[in-house]
Design an enzyme around this catalytic site. Structure first.
Site, PDB file in Angstrom:
ATOM      1  CG  ASP A  20      30.898 -12.008  16.796  1.00 56.90           C
ATOM      2  OD1 ASP A  20      31.641 -12.857  16.259  1.00 56.90           O
ATOM      3  OD2 ASP A  20      31.331 -10.945  17.261  1.00 56.90           O
TER       4      ASP A  20
HETATM    5  C1  NOJ Z   1      34.489 -12.854  16.933  1.00 58.02           C
HETATM    6  C2  NOJ Z   1      34.623 -11.420  16.560  1.00 58.02           C
HETATM    7  O1  NOJ Z   1      33.858 -10.615  17.423  1.00 58.02           O
HETATM    8  C3  NOJ Z   1      34.210 -11.141  15.129  1.00 58.02           C
HETATM    9  O2  NOJ Z   1      34.465  -9.801  14.833  1.00 58.02           O
HETATM   10  C4  NOJ Z   1      34.913 -12.064  14.194  1.00 58.02           C
HETATM   11  O3  NOJ Z   1      34.588 -11.758  12.863  1.00 58.02           O
HETATM   12  C5  NOJ Z   1      34.533 -13.480  14.551  1.00 58.02           C
HETATM   13  N1  NOJ Z   1      34.968 -13.761  15.907  1.00 58.02           N
HETATM   14  C6  NOJ Z   1      35.125 -14.500  13.595  1.00 58.02           C
HETATM   15  O4  NOJ Z   1      36.464 -14.644  13.807  1.00 58.02           O
END
Ligand code: NOJ
Length: 748
Positions: A286
């Protein structure tokens, strides 16, 4: 110097021949991957594991020649996120084509509930219990996104969520692993279409692996502490379902699980996902989560963070730069083997081959197709249908709904009536070149479109979504007094649920419930619409207002879809995919709880039982609940056998009749209880359901099969087993509204 140039020239010449050769030959993807891998330097390999954010606000062709562009040219970047539109993706890809090996970039994007056409938020769609509709929404999102140059969506989020304080409940399918698994599968199939490599398919990404939805206290990014039983029984099944449906990628998560950050968690990624489950795709971290392991206090610095993540099985580093800055040194220091790096690179290259990007890096950059797909009128039509299917009828005293289109005067009151973008909800994609005021059907417009030309529609805002200001109450009351019926639209702002939007107080915000009270006091019949990304608490409204529709955030077509339901052109069929609590103090609250040694049998005898002394144990609205404008009768339950061996099946049949005056759809829900287990079993578990349409007066016989799979669970050794014994079968219209019951026995 000249001889060095000559050697370089020869090398590139040979490479050019070889790459043509690779493409031309009918090799399998893994063979092609190997032939590319053989040519790569360590730096280029690490580049493939590195993902950067594009500039958030920039659209159109890349004009700046910055450090990012330079790194791409050097083969130091494998993927970009937040990069939309064929113009932009094409120009980044052109830069990648200037790199030595011309390995194409992957473009990833959070396409969570639609791309240009915004569909209902995922939790709302889950309320439809309509797998076909959910799949078609993901299909359309993928078609639009792929036509705009995107290869990969960071969806579906398949995290089970039992805590509505957690802002991201809006992004998942609710509390139940069975429903969640089917929805995970539908979404993956929708995104990936018939085959990766088709120009209308994007790679899905099952996220967040794992247990992110169980953050302690419902606080986003918080720790998770749970037993293996709970992990395997409740939190992992939707991930397994996504994998079985072919999900190309997984994303790990921000949380730690039992003290180990998920990003550096070998048990989750190597042992379960890539080991036991044999996942062949790749895992992306993430955002920044590799570096955040330093904050967790699990590693000392970014060097250790990179070591921990790559060892645990995180293949691609989203934006933390730990891989880029440390992997080469880690290989040099012999802490990370080249085989480990190669494995991660191969997984990523394999997907680039599957998508067809080596054959044509600009395959998804066709501006004509982009225009055609993002302006396809069929998409809004389907978005409207899916939105109507997502609306839950919570209350309808004396059949106040549906309203007549000929009602003389309707007052439409509340802070959300004329809102445009609030309807989109969190995680909507907003394309800068689109004028959303033209695209979004507001609730006001939807009702206006629906009512008879001679009817009058009055408006008053009443109050803001939050804050204490009641200055608008007097006007709202006066407006209500002039009407025959009042519709009040209240709820959350769309930035109140979503990532990092956890709330300790999930009551209807601000003075909105007071506004409802004031309007109800006029004596006019009141219908309340609640727009939100999570279950809210609105006890006074639930107890006093005659009609309530839970409208979530429904996307571009919200207004028309809401009007379809309000005026009976669509008979509501949605059922809650998550329990609605009475108060925050009940959270976490979910239907498939254990009985405990001292179960509370009712709310009046609370002596030394598992209960609150100041609050009922029961939810305000249970899982699976939702009304219709018609009535369904359940009858004639029959089981083909009352005793079975584990290799046998029971055929369950029952009749459902529509006893009302209009056609409608019912979600028939099948729950089981394993009466005695070596591991305590929940009081009820959803094991099957069918959404069926019945005309007024019609009866249908439906059939379910109960087999070993439905009776199995993880025992203490985490083995998937069935144990002989008695089972209760409960069939109903919600997890509490059980209409038919029987029992059977599993024998040796
Ligand atoms: C953080 C989020 O937790 C995740 O779900 C997302 O895909 C990413 N950012 C990218 O934006």
């Amino acid at each position: 110097m000249r001889s060095k140039c000559f050697i370089q020239f020869c090398f590139l010449f040979l490479f050019a021949i070889q790459s043509q050769f690779i493409i031309a030959q009918k090799k399998s993807f893994p063979q092609k991957v190997d032939s590319v891998l053989r040519l790569m330097t360590l730096e280029e390999k690490i580049g493939q594991l590195n993902q950067y954010n594009d500039d958030w606000t920039a659209t159109g062709p890349v004009t700046v020649d910055n450090d990012k562009a330079n790194q791409i040219r050097k083969g130091q970047v494998g993927s970009l996120l937040n990069c939309m539109g064929t113009d932009r993706t094409k120009s980044w890809q052109k830069i990648a084509m200037q790199s030595r090996l011309k390995i194409p970039l992957l473009f990833g994007q959070d396409v969570i509930h639609g791309y240009k056409t915004t569909f209902p938020i995922p939790l709302a769609e889950a309320a439809s219990w309509d797998l076909e509709a959910i799949q078609s929404s993901a299909r359309i999102a993928a078609t639009e996104a792929a036509a705009s140059g995107i290869h990969w969506t960071f969806a579906p989020m398949v995290d089970i969520a039992r805590d509505p304080r957690w802002g991201r409940v809006m992004e998942g399918a609710g509390e139940d692993p069975y429903l969640g698994s089917l929805i995970a599968k539908a979404r993956v199939k929708g995104f990936q279409g018939n085959k990766l490599g088709n120009v209308d398919a994007v790679m899905a990404c099952a996220k967040h692996f794992a247990a992110y939805g169980a953050a302690i206290g419902g606080r986003d990014y918080n720790s998770v502490d749970m037993s293996d039983r709970l992990l395997w029984e409740v939190y992992l099944p939707p991930f397994k379902a996504a994998l079985d449906a072919g999900a190309a990628t997984f994303m790990n998560s921000f949380n730690d699980l039992n003290g180990i950050p998920a990003t550096g968690n070998k048990y989750l990624q190597r042992d379960i996902l890539k080991g036991k489950w044999n996942f062949e795709g790749f895992v992306v971290s993430d955002w920044g989560s590799i570096g955040e392991m330093i904050n967790h206090g699990n590693v000392k610095n970014s060097y250790e963070a990179a070591l921990s993540a790559i060892t645990a099985g995180s293949d691609m580093d989203m934006e933390s730069r730990c891989y880029k800055d440390n992997l080469a040194q880690l290989v040099k220091d012999k802490k990370v083997s080249i085989e480990l790096i190669d494995d991660a690179v191969k997984r990523i290259l394999q997907k680039k081959f599957e998508l067809g990007l080596f054959d044509d890096p600009f395959k998804f950059c066709n501006a004509e197709r982009e225009q055609k797909e993002i302006n396809n009128p069929e998409h809004s039509k389907i978005a409207r249908e899916v939105a109507a299917k997502s609306i839950v009828l919570l209350k309808n005293k004396n059949h106040l709904l549906p309203l007549s289109k000929n009602t003389k005067t309707i007052a439409f009151i509340g802070p959300l009536v004329k809102e445009e973008k609030q309807n989109l909800g969190f995680w909507s994609v907003e394309l800068p070149e689109i004028d959303y005021s033209k695209l979004i059907v507001t609730q006001w417009q939807g009702v206006k479109n629906k009512i008879n030309k001679n009817s009058t529609l009055l408006y008053a805002k009443g109050c803001d979504i939050d804050g204490n200001n009641k200055d608008g109450f007097a006007e709202a009351i006066e407006t209500a007094k002039q009407a025959d019926i009042v519709i009040i639209s209240v709820g959350e702002r769309r930035d109140m649920s979503g990532e990092a939007k956890s709330r300790s107080n999930i009551h209807l915000p601000g003075v909105q419930e007071e506004l409802i009270k004031a309007i109800q006091a006029t004596g006019k019949p009141v219908v309340v619409l609640i727009n939100a990304g999570r279950p809210l608490i609105f006890n006074w409204t639930a107890d006093n207002v005659p009609a309530i529709l839970y409208t979530w955030w429904l996307g571009c077509e919200a207004g028309d879809a809401i009007a379809d339901v309000l005026f009976g052109d669509y008979n509501p069929s949605a059922k809650l995919p998550i329990t609605f609590p009475r108060e925050e103090g009940q959270i976490p609250i979910y239907y498939s709880h254990f009985n405990t040694g001292r179960p509370a049998r009712n709310d009046s005898d609370l002596n030394y039982v598992s209960a609150y002394t100041d609050l009922s144990n029961s939810p305000k609205f249970p899982f699976g609940y939702g009304l219709s404008y018609t009535n369904f009768q359940y009858s004639n339950l029959q089981l083909s056998k009352k005793k079975i061996k584990s290799n046998e099946k029971i055929e369950v049949t029952l009749n459902i009749s529509n006893n009302g005056k209009v056609s409608g759809e019912e979600v028939v829900q099948i729950y089981l209880r394993d009466k005695v287990g070596s591991i305590v079993r929940p009081v009820k578990e959803l094991k099957d359901f069918a959404k069926i349409k019945l005309n007024a007066g019609e009866t249908k016989t439906i059939k379910f099969i109960i087999d070993k799979e439905k009776l199995s669970f993880y025992n203490q050794q985490l083995k998937w087993v069935v144990e002989p014994g008695d089972f209760d079968l409960m069939i109903g219209s919600s997890s509490e509204d059980i209409r038919l019951k029987d029992s059977f026995e599993l024998i040796r």
